[in-house]
Design an enzyme around this catalytic site. Structure first.
Site, PDB file in Angstrom:
ATOM      1  N   ARG A  53      37.265  36.603  53.971  1.00  0.00           N
ATOM      2  CA  ARG A  53      38.510  36.715  53.217  1.00  0.00           C
ATOM      3  C   ARG A  53      39.011  35.312  52.917  1.00  0.00           C
ATOM      4  O   ARG A  53      39.040  34.459  53.802  1.00  0.00           O
ATOM      5  CB  ARG A  53      39.580  37.508  53.973  1.00  0.00           C
ATOM      6  N   SER A 149      42.841  43.511  50.740  1.00  0.00           N
ATOM      7  CA  SER A 149      43.919  44.368  51.235  1.00  0.00           C
ATOM      8  C   SER A 149      45.266  43.961  50.640  1.00  0.00           C
ATOM      9  O   SER A 149      45.472  44.040  49.448  1.00  0.00           O
ATOM     10  CB  SER A 149      43.945  44.347  52.763  1.00  0.00           C
ATOM     11  N   ASP A 312      44.900  48.372  48.901  1.00  0.00           N
ATOM     12  CA  ASP A 312      43.615  49.055  49.092  1.00  0.00           C
ATOM     13  C   ASP A 312      43.787  50.385  49.816  1.00  0.00           C
ATOM     14  O   ASP A 312      42.808  51.028  50.200  1.00  0.00           O
ATOM     15  CB  ASP A 312      42.603  48.163  49.806  1.00  0.00           C
TER      16      ASP A 312
END
EC number: 5.4.2.2
Length: 603
Positions: A53, A149, A312
């Site tokens: 990420r 996310s 998400d």
């Protein structure tokens, strides 16, 4: 420009085929920006249990076509080596609505296809929980979800699920990371630029679209958790926001599956939009600021309940209009214990065969930074409670392992305070889609009885005691500073023995658990029982008055988080003690001014 930097630049330009990111590095070189080039190229983006990420930009330390290619190559080789018949079992790949998510998914698909894998590539954006669900149900070897996310819009990520449908955990992360390092040069036979050809996947070229099969099967499975046909529900409107993410169509389908009245969408946020134009942070956990449009929509439609997914759709936020007209945004612990109570009340629907077992044959899980109220509930009701480390890689795997021990126990529910909930064993990760439908049914059952979500929470406090928490964070952008702050708190093992004034005994520290060093003086041998990780910072303090405070460095964001909880029978006393405890934790442990920590913008 040093030889080291020139070598890194040449290596990048040799491997990167994306004109946009190539130009970024070329421009930095032309501007002689050595500092930024080192930031971008010197360190590689680390593959951990959360996968990858980071910010989408050029460089080995960022999310881009090249680093996704390298991650996919390493993962592919690791899976071939680790899972039997992995190529015929295949890989499931999903993606959200962020910038580049589809491109990164295509790169992943092409990489695995080049090695002869069966590839299930969703033809449309999907919630993260769909990938977790799809992997075991398609009997695939592995799953990848391209998502960041609830992170800011410039970020993206690469999340990996094992064949169980659980997030990967140690030692898989280290094994994958090693294989990535061994496969940095892009494979020559991979073409991720061509249009996707869908088919049965057997011709060596086509990919399989699992969308319709998984959507139908997922909703068939979660329908088992609906009790709407057995109880009365109020006919009240519910407002829902997808927070510019993927949840809208999937939450709509879940509501239909539960035979609930259609929700009222927040029009400005229901469609996917990678720019997240109406929110500073696309994170419903941020509270009323993130839910401003939801509250306006609810007021306009005479609704007293708001359900919000993050982009998400693996998390759920809840807000309710109280009797005095104000809005309450429930925190993750409050939603967690409410859903736990609902699961306990309806445990027969979560039991195979629909029967009810002995109380001690059921178990629930929450994380070490979540409320102690679930443990209190377990002691009073008789079910098993398990505590685990932070994150659903721990909750999901713990639930999966316990279920597959075949010891006659039934998993009901698991949660983490960061609004992540796993209701039942349909899949082994947090799921905001099924949580939304389940919570809607729960709330409507209360409204039908003339009660409310807040009223029910108060009744639970009367039964189990007030467990009130305050969880927040400071930004800490330098990893070395994070380590330094925690080491100052450790003080070479000479931890503080109390917080507050000398004459105030209630914040005397009775136990310290340091899961970075493995120290826990709550046991005779002073050794922690939960897993220890020297690469993550986490210390918990237990106070004489029953309170608990945990300090923790986030694994996915530049945040130093604190979690403080107080417990008692009188609400006003608990609230005032909590306020004091938070103040002491900030001033005596975190010292934000001295340590130059940045508070959230809305504080």
């Amino acid at each position: 420009m040093t030889d080291k930097i020139n070598n890194l630049i040449n290596q990048w330009l040799k491997w990167d085929k994306n004109e946009i990111t190539r130009k970024e590095i070329e421009q930095l070189k032309e501007n002689n920006n050595e500092k930024e080039l080192l930031v971008r190229l010197e360190e590689r983006i680390q593959f951990g249990t959360a996968g990858l990420r980071g910010a989408m930009r050029a460089g080995f330390s960022c999310m881009n076509d090249l680093t996704v290619t390298q991650a996919s190559q390493g993962l592919c080789e690791y899976v071939i080596e680790t899972i039997e018949q992995s190529k015929s079992k295949g890989i499931v790949i999903g993606y959200d609505g962020r910038h580049n998510s589809y491109i990164f998914a295509k790169i992943t698909a092409a990489t695995f296809k080049s090695k002869g894998f069966k590839v299930y590539l969703f033809s449309h954006i999907v919630p993260t929980p769909y990938v977790s669900f799809a992997v075991p149900n398609l009997k695939a070897a592995i799953g990848v979800m391209i998502t960041a996310s609830h992170n800011p819009k410039n970020d993206n990520g690469y999340k990996v699920y094992w064949e169980t449908g659980c997030q990967i955990n140690t030692p898989h992360d280290k094994g994958i990371s090693k294989k990535i390092d061994e496969n940095l040069e892009p494979w020559s036979n991979v073409d991720a630029t061509s249009d996707i050809k869908y088919g049965n996947g057997d011709d060596g070229e086509s990919m399989i679209d699992p969308l319709s099969v998984i959507t139908e099967l997922y909703n068939k499975n979660i329908k088992e958790y609906s009790v709407g046909s057995k109880i009365e529900l109020a006919n009240e409107p519910i407002v829902y926001t997808a927070m510019h993410g993927v949840g809208g169509v999937y939450a709509k389908k879940a509501f239909e599956t539960f035979q609930l009245k259609p929700f009222i969408p927040v029009a400005q946020q229901i469609e996917p939009d990678a720019e997240f134009p109406t929110v500073t942070y696309p994170n419903p956990e941020e509270g009323k600021g993130a839910l401003k449009l939801s509250i306006e929509t609810a007021e306009a439609n005479n609704s007293r309940l708001i359900l919000a997914n993050d982009p998400d759709a693996d998390r759920l936020a809840v807000a309710e209009k109280l009797a005095d007209g104000s809005w309450k945004v429930f925190n993750g612990n409050e939603i967690g214990v409410l859903l736990a109570d609902w699961a306990w009340t309806n445990r027969s629907t979560l039991t195979k065969g629909g029967s009810t077992l002995e109380n001690n044959k059921y178990f629930m899980i929450n994380t070490a930074v979540s409320s102690a109220m679930l443990k209190t509930m377990s002691e009073k009701e008789g079910f098993i409670h398990q505590e685990c480390l932070t994150g659903f890689k721990w909750i999901g795997n713990a639930a999966y392992n316990a279920i597959n021990n075949n010891d006659g126990t039934t998993f009901l529910f698991g949660y983490e305070e960061a609004i992540g909930f796993q209701y039942g064993d349909v899949s082994f990760d947090k799921d905001g889609v099924r949580a939304a439908a389940i919570f809607a049914e729960f709330a409507l059952s209360l409204y039908k009885k003339g009660s409310s979500v807040q009223d029910h929470l108060e009744s639970m406090y009367k039964r189990y005691g007030y467990h009130i928490s305050k969880n927040r964070y400071f930004f800490c952008y330098e990893p070395s500073k994070m380590v330094s702050i925690f080491n100052k708190i450790r003080n070479d093992g000479k931890y503080l023995t109390k917080l507050g004034d000398d004459d105030d005994e209630q914040f005397t520290i009775t136990r310290i658990r340091d899961l970075t060093t493995g120290y826990d003086n709550g046991y005779p041998d002073c050794k922690a029982r939960l897993p220890v990780s020297s690469s993550t910072q986490m210390i918990t303090f237990y106070f004489k008055n029953g309170g608990i405070a945990t300090l923790r460095g986030s694994g996915t964001e530049p945040k130093l988080k604190y979690y403080v909880e107080m417990i008692g029978e009188v609400k006003s006393n608990v609230e005032s003690t909590l306020t004091k405890a938070v103040e002491l934790v900030i001033n005596q442990l975190l010292k934000p001014i001295e340590n130059q920590l940045e508070p959230p913008k809305d504080d």
